[in-house]
Design a protein around this motif. Structure first.
Motif, PDB file in Angstrom:
ATOM      1  N   ILE A 183       0.830  -1.268   0.104  1.00  0.00           N
ATOM      2  CA  ILE A 183       0.070   0.127   0.034  1.00  0.00           C
ATOM      3  C   ILE A 183       0.943   1.297   0.097  1.00  0.00           C
ATOM      4  N   GLY A 184       2.087   1.002   0.373  1.00  0.00           N
ATOM      5  CA  GLY A 184       3.133   2.224   0.254  1.00  0.00           C
ATOM      6  C   GLY A 184       3.626   2.443  -1.141  1.00  0.00           C
ATOM      7  N   LEU A 185       3.754   3.914  -1.396  1.00  0.00           N
ATOM      8  CA  LEU A 185       4.045   4.482  -2.951  1.00  0.00           C
ATOM      9  C   LEU A 185       5.385   3.781  -3.217  1.00  0.00           C
ATOM     10  N   LEU A 186       6.264   4.026  -2.247  1.00  0.00           N
ATOM     11  CA  LEU A 186       7.620   3.692  -2.576  1.00  0.00           C
ATOM     12  C   LEU A 186       7.679   2.426  -2.618  1.00  0.00           C
ATOM     13  N   ASN A 187       7.353   1.623  -1.723  1.00  0.00           N
ATOM     14  CA  ASN A 187       7.310   0.050  -1.953  1.00  0.00           C
ATOM     15  C   ASN A 187       6.559  -0.449  -3.037  1.00  0.00           C
ATOM     16  N   ALA A 188       5.377   0.076  -3.692  1.00  0.00           N
ATOM     17  CA  ALA A 188       4.894  -0.414  -4.786  1.00  0.00           C
ATOM     18  C   ALA A 188       5.560  -0.270  -5.899  1.00  0.00           C
ATOM     19  N   VAL A 189       6.461   0.991  -6.120  1.00  0.00           N
ATOM     20  CA  VAL A 189       7.397   1.090  -7.216  1.00  0.00           C
ATOM     21  C   VAL A 189       8.417   0.123  -7.199  1.00  0.00           C
ATOM     22  N   VAL A 190       9.247  -0.068  -5.796  1.00  0.00           N
ATOM     23  CA  VAL A 190      10.268  -0.817  -6.038  1.00  0.00           C
ATOM     24  C   VAL A 190       9.931  -2.471  -6.193  1.00  0.00           C
ATOM     25  N   VAL A 191       8.763  -2.729  -5.959  1.00  0.00           N
ATOM     26  CA  VAL A 191       8.273  -4.158  -6.025  1.00  0.00           C
ATOM     27  C   VAL A 191       7.748  -4.098  -7.724  1.00  0.00           C
ATOM     28  N   ALA A 192       7.387  -2.921  -8.328  1.00  0.00           N
ATOM     29  CA  ALA A 192       7.021  -3.187  -9.727  1.00  0.00           C
ATOM     30  C   ALA A 192       8.247  -3.241 -10.677  1.00  0.00           C
ATOM     31  N   PHE A 193       9.433  -2.702  -9.979  1.00  0.00           N
ATOM     32  CA  PHE A 193      10.720  -2.984 -10.555  1.00  0.00           C
ATOM     33  C   PHE A 193      11.260  -4.171 -10.270  1.00  0.00           C
ATOM     34  N   GLY A 194      10.686  -5.066  -9.477  1.00  0.00           N
ATOM     35  CA  GLY A 194      11.348  -6.468  -9.224  1.00  0.00           C
ATOM     36  C   GLY A 194      11.999  -6.447  -8.032  1.00  0.00           C
ATOM     37  N   GLY A 195      11.999  -5.314  -7.082  1.00  0.00           N
ATOM     38  CA  GLY A 195      12.733  -5.734  -5.969  1.00  0.00           C
ATOM     39  C   GLY A 195      11.745  -5.964  -4.723  1.00  0.00           C
ATOM     40  N   SER A 196      12.478  -6.229  -3.554  1.00  0.00           N
ATOM     41  CA  SER A 196      11.636  -6.660  -2.549  1.00  0.00           C
ATOM     42  C   SER A 196      11.169  -5.517  -1.543  1.00  0.00           C
ATOM     43  N   PRO A 197      10.243  -5.538  -1.028  1.00  0.00           N
ATOM     44  CA  PRO A 197       9.728  -4.349  -0.123  1.00  0.00           C
ATOM     45  C   PRO A 197      10.732  -4.091   0.988  1.00  0.00           C
ATOM     46  N   GLN A 198      10.722  -2.999   1.452  1.00  0.00           N
ATOM     47  CA  GLN A 198      11.659  -2.501   2.936  1.00  0.00           C
ATOM     48  C   GLN A 198      10.671  -1.740   3.628  1.00  0.00           C
ATOM     49  N   ALA A 199      10.882  -2.194   5.001  1.00  0.00           N
ATOM     50  CA  ALA A 199      10.319  -1.244   5.797  1.00  0.00           C
ATOM     51  C   ALA A 199      11.247   0.245   6.243  1.00  0.00           C
ATOM     52  N   TRP A 200      11.249   0.995   5.190  1.00  0.00           N
ATOM     53  CA  TRP A 200      12.091   2.048   4.971  1.00  0.00           C
ATOM     54  C   TRP A 200      12.410   2.677   6.185  1.00  0.00           C
ATOM     55  N   LEU A 201      11.394   3.259   7.254  1.00  0.00           N
ATOM     56  CA  LEU A 201      11.562   4.132   8.137  1.00  0.00           C
ATOM     57  C   LEU A 201      12.398   3.273   9.249  1.00  0.00           C
ATOM     58  N   THR A 202      12.546   2.094   8.974  1.00  0.00           N
ATOM     59  CA  THR A 202      13.504   1.427  10.160  1.00  0.00           C
ATOM     60  C   THR A 202      14.667   1.204   9.711  1.00  0.00           C
ATOM     61  N   VAL A 203      14.953   1.342   8.174  1.00  0.00           N
ATOM     62  CA  VAL A 203      16.371   1.285   7.703  1.00  0.00           C
ATOM     63  C   VAL A 203      17.347   2.399   8.187  1.00  0.00           C
TER      64      VAL A 203
END
Lengths: 481, 330
Positions: free
Chosen positions: B169-189
């Motif tokens: 549901i997150g915009l950034l993760n949706a983009v990342v997943v669309a490009f074949g990456g795996s989603p991250q909990a960005w705020l915890t990195v």
């Protein structure tokens, strides 16, 4: 403005102009007096200490013969008249819990003609902030009675010995709960209103049995069950520790749970009272056991990253997906309010719960749990009556029917609970070998509601390793003393 | 209902009250001997404001400074006096050093980012037709109308995380997943302080409009003849910008930069609402909040605040100087 009245505008002042000036001075002085008078009034009209009717305190007045602690009747005619008064209550509940507590407050307020002002803390130290800014509530509900120590020392929270019938209350309470409402010198400043046993593991009963799983009796069996579930293609556990400003508390619950079962009640007490260091071997051992379960690849839905970003109330949703995304969730009784509506509608058919298994057979049958306590912050008569009411077994009745509530009183009519599950948990609590209150709620708040919570969050997230986390909590605690 | 009446009465009193105060007070001054009138009138008009600022701002600042020399829960008795020990303790505490480091990141990244965006948008918008220029600038300026907490709520949905395999549901993760990456909990990195940088992006988004508007106004103040002259001399657009326009608007750039720096030093809401200061994203003001309300360590909290004030003073001096320089040219 008529510029001719002052020298600045050039030319000598006419007698008429001087006359105007004098009048202006008079008006100005009156304005100043009004301003001073009004600001004086504003300060007092906001507080809840409205002009009190002469109200007799405690035992002096005419009142129901049986002590209010054990009476089964609703407010009798002889009660203090509170018509039109206001009470402000702050509580930590949200979601369905909030609905339940609001129902309790509203029922009481309507009956006594009192006006209610309520606010939920949403995980913030709202009571501290309000007291700090000189605007305390009348009544505050807290799950961490240790916070009240400093309020008591500061004179902000009031002793309850003259307001609540302590003897009859204590005789009907489950053992160990009354003392927690006392401060260091033994004065009672808070009364328990709800008890929430936490040594429980919830599971989706129908799917669980269909898959052929069995309820584990020991820790090893539980780990083996986890492996079995993982092999079948699902992560066994749902764990979420996010909780706004209070993030990390579910992880502290896990640690306390394991600590109690591996080190025993006496060492648990020493830990909570800082008689052993926070990075003592027993604590390290308990934490490592938690890591064995929670950090194990594929054991928790979404892994560690998901644990720190999933809120504690969203975490159990996985149990009820079709097919389930997890099968086990360890949490207190209040979590049932966060289950989907249709699950709550028939809890006994949809959900199963088993006691958190023993680890060391020497420390078997122990229950760890929390509770919600009511404390008094003003001498507002309506507030005193509210606390008195909350100390009675009847107060919980309205909430019990809705679910998510367990009474701390042994005299509570268990037929009022909406389902067998709640009744069984209540029975388990009554039969337990020993009960210990949630450690982080007993520790001094800077640690129990501060360093411990954030430390666990950092550790679970991987920002800090275990040794660093425990040592820094230990040094924070040592620095306080 | 009572509250509405009370609110209206407060507004009425707040507006009409001072009017009456000054009107009648000024006329009452006519009673004074002529000599004194000239001297008294300025004080009369400025007095109330100065008094309120002194009581509401200066006095608490002084009290806070005094408090920073006492440890503990706020009682200012002799035993609690510890001199500069709290300050020493703050600098020695690695957690505080991390916090100061985070603030440094904020101070470096946000003004730079906001000013860059502002310059780019202002320069490009300059070339648009006036109507589209207004539209472009308004769009960039819109986020300024949003509160920090509102912005945090919006961006929470940009950085939201769901485990792999579940719908993002997150915009950034949706983009990342669309490009074949795996989603991250960005705020915890917190590797390379990635989460702090992601939080600064929010602030840049909020402040870029402010930078755009001020820099655009400054750019329009550059005489057209000078730009023409440089074009005649054969300078490219880029060269014109670097060597002609930018030096001319430098005072404005300094004002914008320092204003944003002052704002960024106070950052609290974004960090508080997004991560609560966890995952190595803590900043001074959030830390202060923790020290004061959770730890009840008045002394330490005061010391932190004083550090912040000291850090801000040179920036403010720079800000005011540049502001004056900018206006002196006019």
């Amino acid at each position: 403005m008529n510029m001719r009245t002052t020298k600045l505008s050039g030319g000598p002042m006419t007698p008429k102009a001087k006359h105007h000036s004098a009048i202006s001075l008079g008006v100005w002085v009156v304005l100043m007096l009004l301003l001073a008078a009004c600001s004086g009034e504003e300060d007092t009209s906001d507080t809840s200490e409205t002009a009190p009717t002469p109200v007799p305190q405690g035992e002096g007045a005419s009142e129901p013969p049986a002590g209010s602690g054990a009476s089964d009747e609703p407010a009798a005619e002889g009660d203090v008249d509170l018509e039109g008064q206001t009470v402000e209550v702050i509580y930590p509940f949200a979601g369905d819990d909030e609905v339940g507590f609001q129902a309790v407050l509203t029922a009481w307020a309507e009956e006594r003609g009192v006006e209610l002002v309520t606010e939920s803390t949403e995980g913030q130290p709202l009571v501290e902030i309000r007291v700090e800014s000189g605007n305390p509530p009348d009544v505050a509900i807290t799950a961490s009675p240790s916070r009240l120590q400093r309020f008591y020392e500061g004179g902000d929270v009031l002793p309850l010995s003259d307001i609540v019938d302590l003897e009859s209350m204590e005789s009907s309470l489950i053992g160990g709960l009354a003392e927690i409402g006392q401060v260091d010198d033994g004065t009672v400043v808070a009364v328990p209103f709800r008890v929430s046993p936490k040594s429980l593991v919830w599971y989706p009963e129908p799917e669980f049995s269909d898959a052929g799983y069995e309820v584990p009796q020991t820790w090893d069996e539980m780990m083996a069950l986890g492996e079995q579930i993982r092999e079948d293609g699902t992560s066994p556990w749902c764990i979420g520790i996010e909780s706004g400003g209070a993030s990390g508390w579910p992880a502290t619950d896990w640690l306390e749970e394991i600590m109690l079962r591996t080190a025993g009640p006496e060492v648990y007490d020493q830990w909570v009272n800082h008689e052993i260091p926070f990075d003592a071997p027993e604590v390290v051992n308990a934490a490592e056991m938690f890591a064995d379960l929670a950090f194990e690849e594929g054991f928790v839905r979404g892994g560690r990253q998901s644990m720190v970003t999933t809120s504690f109330s969203d975490a159990p949703q996985g149990l009820f997906n079709d097919p389930p995304d997890c099968y086990l969730h360890r949490q207190a009784t209040f979590i049932t309010s966060s289950f989907p509506e249709d699950v709550q509608a028939d809890l006994s058919s949809n959900v199963g719960v088993f006691p958190f298994p023993d680890i060391d057979p020497e420390f078997a049958g122990l229950v760890m749990g929390g509770g919600d306590y009511a404390a008094l912050f003003s001498d507002n008569p309506a507030a005193e009556e509210l606390v008195k009411y909350l100390a009675t077994p009847e107060a919980g009745r309205v909430w019990a029917e809705q679910g998510g509530y367990l009474s701390p009183h042994t005299s509570f009519d268990t037929a009022l609970y909406p389902d067998d599950i709640t009744r069984d948990i209540g029975q388990q609590l009554a039969d337990a070998e020993g009960f210990r209150f949630d450690g982080s709620d007993l520790m001094t708040p800077e640690i129990g509601a501060g360093a411990f919570w954030s430390g666990m969050t950092s550790w679970v997230n991987g920002t800090d390793d275990l040794q660093t986390t425990l040592s820094s909590i230990e040094s924070d605690w040592a620095a306080l003393e | 209902m009572n509250q509405i009446l009370f609110g209206v009465a407060a507004i009425a009193l707040g507006v009409v009250g001072p009017l009456l105060f000054f009107h009648f007070g000024y006329r009452a001054l006519g009673l004074l001997p002529d000599r004194l009138q000239g001297k008294t009138v300025p004080f009369f008009f400025v007095g109330p404001a100065v008094l309120l600022v002194a009581l509401g701002l200066v006095l608490p600042t002084l009290i806070t400074i005094v408090r920073s020399f006492f440890r503990g829960g706020g009682s200012l008795d002799f035993e609690s006096f510890v001199g500069l020990e709290l300050y020493r303790g703050l600098f020695a505490d690695p957690a505080i050093r991390d916090v100061l480091f985070n603030n440094a990141i904020w101070i470096l990244v946000v003004p730079t980012g906001a000013v860059l965006v502002g310059l780019v948008v202002a320069a490009l918008a300059n070339d648009l037709k006036p109507r589209w220029e207004k539209v472009a600038k308004s769009i960039v300026f819109l986020p300024m109308a949003i509160s920090f907490v509102g912005a945090a709520t919006i961006w929470r949905f940009v950085y939201a995380f769901r485990p792999e395999g579940e719908g993002q549901i997150g915009l950034l993760n949706a983009v990342v997943v669309a490009f074949g990456g795996s989603p991250q909990a960005w705020l915890t990195v917190s590797n390379c302080r990635l989460n702090t940088l992601l939080l600064t992006a929010i602030m840049i988004w909020l402040q870029a409009g402010f930078a755009t508007v001020l820099l655009s106004a400054a750019m329009k103040g550059v005489p057209a003849e000078v730009i023409e002259a440089s074009k005649v001399d054969g300078a490219s657009r880029w060269q014109t910008f670097i060597h002609v326009t930018f030096p001319a608007i430098r005072p404005a750039v300094v004002v914008v930069t320092t204003t944003i720096i002052i704002l960024v030093m106070k950052v609290f809401d974004i960090v508080f609402a997004m991560t609560g200061g966890n995952f190595n994203t803590d900043v001074i003001v959030n830390r202060f909040y923790q020290e004061l309300f959770v730890f009840r360590a008045y002394g330490r909290a005061s010391a932190l605040t004083v550090l912040l004030v000291i850090a801000v003073i040179p920036i403010i001096v720079l800000n005011i100087r540049s502001f004056r320089a900018q206006h002196a040219d006019r």
